[in-house]
Design a protein around this motif. Structure first.
Motif, PDB file in Angstrom:
ATOM      1  N   LYS A  18       0.794  -1.413   0.032  1.00  8.82           N
ATOM      2  CA  LYS A  18       0.054  -0.291   0.396  1.00  8.82           C
ATOM      3  C   LYS A  18       1.087   1.069   0.121  1.00  8.82           C
ATOM      4  O   LYS A  18       1.979   1.528   1.095  1.00  8.82           O
ATOM      5  CB  LYS A  18      -0.683   0.197   1.358  1.00  8.82           C
ATOM      6  N   GLU A  19       0.558   1.767  -0.706  1.00 12.05           N
ATOM      7  CA  GLU A  19       0.806   3.939  -0.910  1.00 12.05           C
ATOM      8  C   GLU A  19       0.230   4.832   0.457  1.00 12.05           C
ATOM      9  O   GLU A  19       0.545   4.073   1.254  1.00 12.05           O
ATOM     10  CB  GLU A  19       0.853   4.155  -2.189  1.00 12.05           C
ATOM     11  N   HIS A  20       0.956   5.763   0.340  1.00 10.75           N
ATOM     12  CA  HIS A  20       0.378   6.623   0.904  1.00 10.75           C
ATOM     13  C   HIS A  20      -1.232   6.759   1.564  1.00 10.75           C
ATOM     14  O   HIS A  20      -1.030   6.746   2.945  1.00 10.75           O
ATOM     15  CB  HIS A  20       0.934   7.860   0.383  1.00 10.75           C
ATOM     16  N   TRP A  21      -1.707   6.600   0.315  1.00 11.03           N
ATOM     17  CA  TRP A  21      -2.873   6.405   0.646  1.00 11.03           C
ATOM     18  C   TRP A  21      -3.633   5.171  -0.470  1.00 11.03           C
ATOM     19  O   TRP A  21      -3.614   5.090  -0.933  1.00 11.03           O
ATOM     20  CB  TRP A  21      -4.102   7.981   0.763  1.00 11.03           C
ATOM     21  N   TRP A  22      -4.761   4.378   0.557  1.00 13.22           N
ATOM     22  CA  TRP A  22      -5.596   3.876  -0.426  1.00 13.22           C
ATOM     23  C   TRP A  22      -6.595   3.776   0.406  1.00 13.22           C
ATOM     24  O   TRP A  22      -6.990   4.180   1.448  1.00 13.22           O
ATOM     25  CB  TRP A  22      -4.539   2.257   0.224  1.00 13.22           C
ATOM     26  N   TRP A  23      -8.015   3.116  -0.273  1.00 12.84           N
ATOM     27  CA  TRP A  23      -9.481   3.266  -0.053  1.00 12.84           C
ATOM     28  C   TRP A  23      -9.901   1.741  -0.288  1.00 12.84           C
ATOM     29  O   TRP A  23     -11.039   2.341   0.509  1.00 12.84           O
ATOM     30  CB  TRP A  23     -10.114   3.414  -1.336  1.00 12.84           C
ATOM     31  N   ASP A  24      -9.412   0.504   0.023  1.00 12.92           N
ATOM     32  CA  ASP A  24      -9.844  -0.670  -0.176  1.00 12.92           C
ATOM     33  C   ASP A  24      -8.661  -1.608   0.875  1.00 12.92           C
ATOM     34  O   ASP A  24      -7.088  -1.619  -0.124  1.00 12.92           O
ATOM     35  CB  ASP A  24      -9.897  -1.197  -1.370  1.00 12.92           C
ATOM     36  N   THR A  25      -8.524  -1.900   1.503  1.00 12.42           N
ATOM     37  CA  THR A  25      -7.357  -2.541   2.702  1.00 12.42           C
ATOM     38  C   THR A  25      -7.590  -3.748   2.232  1.00 12.42           C
ATOM     39  O   THR A  25      -6.238  -4.677   1.693  1.00 12.42           O
ATOM     40  CB  THR A  25      -7.614  -2.421   4.154  1.00 12.42           C
ATOM     41  N   HIS A  26      -8.639  -5.012   2.317  1.00 13.43           N
ATOM     42  CA  HIS A  26      -8.552  -6.174   1.718  1.00 13.43           C
ATOM     43  C   HIS A  26      -9.378  -6.470   0.545  1.00 13.43           C
ATOM     44  O   HIS A  26      -9.635  -7.485  -0.019  1.00 13.43           O
ATOM     45  CB  HIS A  26      -8.811  -6.467   3.525  1.00 13.43           C
ATOM     46  N   ASP A  30     -14.167  -0.955   2.672  1.00 14.20           N
ATOM     47  CA  ASP A  30     -13.936  -2.289   3.643  1.00 14.20           C
ATOM     48  C   ASP A  30     -13.347  -0.674   5.217  1.00 14.20           C
ATOM     49  O   ASP A  30     -12.918  -1.538   5.742  1.00 14.20           O
ATOM     50  CB  ASP A  30     -13.296  -3.553   3.508  1.00 14.20           C
ATOM     51  N   GLY A  31     -13.351   0.126   4.142  1.00 17.28           N
ATOM     52  CA  GLY A  31     -12.672   1.673   4.425  1.00 17.28           C
ATOM     53  C   GLY A  31     -11.285   1.959   4.762  1.00 17.28           C
ATOM     54  O   GLY A  31     -11.393   3.422   5.335  1.00 17.28           O
ATOM     55  N   GLY A  32     -10.455   1.653   4.178  1.00 21.03           N
ATOM     56  CA  GLY A  32      -9.437   2.044   3.985  1.00 21.03           C
ATOM     57  C   GLY A  32      -8.757   2.402   5.117  1.00 21.03           C
ATOM     58  O   GLY A  32      -9.030   1.923   5.982  1.00 21.03           O
ATOM     59  N   VAL A  33      -7.399   3.032   4.900  1.00 21.23           N
ATOM     60  CA  VAL A  33      -6.955   3.831   5.648  1.00 21.23           C
ATOM     61  C   VAL A  33      -7.140   4.106   6.898  1.00 21.23           C
ATOM     62  O   VAL A  33      -6.321   3.922   8.244  1.00 21.23           O
ATOM     63  CB  VAL A  33      -6.097   4.278   5.253  1.00 21.23           C
ATOM     64  N   VAL A  34      -8.440   5.260   7.564  1.00 19.91           N
ATOM     65  CA  VAL A  34      -8.326   5.371   8.317  1.00 19.91           C
ATOM     66  C   VAL A  34     -10.333   4.212   8.379  1.00 19.91           C
ATOM     67  O   VAL A  34     -10.242   4.709  10.169  1.00 19.91           O
ATOM     68  CB  VAL A  34      -8.484   6.370   8.089  1.00 19.91           C
TER      69      VAL A  34
END
Length: 411
Positions: A18-26, A30-34
């Motif tokens: 993952k880079e600096h920011w992402w929208w989807d973790t898995h 699903d909520g992403g980075v925060v």
């Protein structure tokens, strides 16, 4: 590492690929980075802890504040005003047992603090020796008086000098009344604070048709930006549709100065008796229409000039944004933001400051480094911030102050 040394619960999690920011973790959405499952579990743990107040005073701490509007206080002390707004303020506290009787005393030392209040007054019951603030002593009985109603009392420096350490401290029983004539946490700015409470956008209709349409266009643009950034609706009204009840219940973004917006004119003209006058004044400028088909002289247009601090602006292409506190009939404090221009070009230039600097990273309008007031010149599109002729912050009395403002008056 430092947090661990102080016994804090610290978890460092690096998500692979993952880079600096992402929208989807898995998986998608699903909520992403925060707000992915790991973050939601942490938030659930943090909010489930015992909310009961501290049972004892911290033996010592130092609190640093840049803006009372965004700082909730520490250790039972909340800074309400800085002597020089937006310069660093500091409160250092320690508890000591003074005198032969070894009475517990709270010693506060401040820097660039003008007014503060006590927020966890139950903590001071053990302070039989009272409290000192920069050498000024307040007895235990004084603190007991504060404990009866902490919102009714504030501690304030007597000197209005901008010297960060001048003056002595007194206990004032003015509660929140001072916020009707001075700035407090609900009105300390900067401009984005207007949108941190329910607000309306009001477009002026007093100018000629072209200017009225431009006011409405800017109002709709700001409302659209707010929706994209916050997924929240910001209603747009015409000045003729704003009711006294709406003024009571909402902060306002007013598009058009006192010449072109009736709501702006009323708010600037009907200041509460104890409230300082507006730091900006408007005046109408008559512009004769020189077109061949309107030689009759009945087609004059009216633009609006304005004066702020040491500068007056009546030339074309000048834009203005400024904040202003307002006290409602019920005694509540509101903070409005007013946008205006000497012509359509100036208004559009100031409205562009609402645009996010990095369009994919949406932000609420005027959330990016916009202070209490900004004046743009006609070359702002070419020079960027170099085209600002004025910008800065108001002092505690909603006044221009050289120490916290920049001005380049132009003829």
């Amino acid at each position: 590492r430092i947090l661990r040394e102080h016994g804090c619960n610290v978890t460092l999690s690096e998500v692979p690929d993952k880079e600096h920011w992402w929208w989807d973790t898995h998986q998608e959405n699903d909520g992403g980075v925060v707000n992915d499952p790991q973050m939601r579990d942490f938030f659930a743990w943090a909010t489930s802890r015992d909310p009961a107040p501290f049972s004892a005073l911290e033996s010592s701490f130092t609190m640093r504040v840049h803006n009372p509007a965004t700082h909730g206080g520490k250790g039972g002390v909340r800074v309400l005003q800085l002597k020089v707004p937006y310069s660093l303020g500091e409160v250092s506290a320690r508890v000591a047992e003074d005198g032969a009787a070894k009475l517990k005393t709270w010693h506060l030392t401040t820097l660039n603090v003008r007014r503060f209040g006590l927020t966890k007054v139950a903590l001071v019951r053990s302070l039989l020796g009272g409290m000192t603030v920069d050498g000024t002593h307040f007895s235990y009985n004084s603190l007991l008086e504060v404990m009866t109603d902490p919102t009714a009392y504030t501690f304030i420096r007597t000197s209005e000098s901008l010297d960060a350490r001048s003056g002595v401290w007194v206990l004032n029983q003015d509660g929140l009344v001072y916020t009707h004539r001075e700035r407090g946490p609900e009105s300390y700015g900067p401009a984005r604070q207007t949108m941190e409470a329910p607000f309306l956008i009001v477009a002026g209709t007093k100018g000629e048709t072209g200017m009225s349409l431009r006011n409405l266009e800017v109002a709709n643009y700001i409302s659209g930006l707010h929706f994209v950034a916050s997924t929240a609706h910001a209603p747009v009204l015409l000045d003729s549709q704003l009711t006294p009840e709406m003024r009571e219940d909402y902060n306002l973004i007013l598009v058009g100065g006192a010449v072109h917006n009736e709501a702006t004119k009323e708010i600037l003209g009907k200041r509460a008796p104890a409230h300082p006058p507006s730091p900006v004044s408007f005046d109408a400028i008559l512009n004769p229409d020189e077109s061949e088909d309107k030689k009759c002289g009945l087609a004059n247009s009216t633009s609006e000039g304005f004066t702020l601090g040491p500068c007056s602006f009546r030339q074309s292409g000048v834009g203005l944004l400024f904040t202003l506190g307002r006290t409602t009939n019920a005694g509540s404090v509101r903070m409005d933001t007013i946008l205006a221009g000497t012509d359509e070009e100036g208004l559009l230039d100031i409205a562009r400051l609402a645009t996010p600097t990095i369009p994919p990273m949406t932000r609420a309008p005027f959330a990016n480094i916009i202070p209490d007031f900004v004046v743009t010149s006609s070359d702002v599109k070419l020079r960027g911030a170099g085209g600002f002729t004025m910008m800065g912050f108001w002092n505690n009395h909603w006044e221009w102050e050289n120490q916290i403002g920049y001005a380049r008056c132009e003829a």
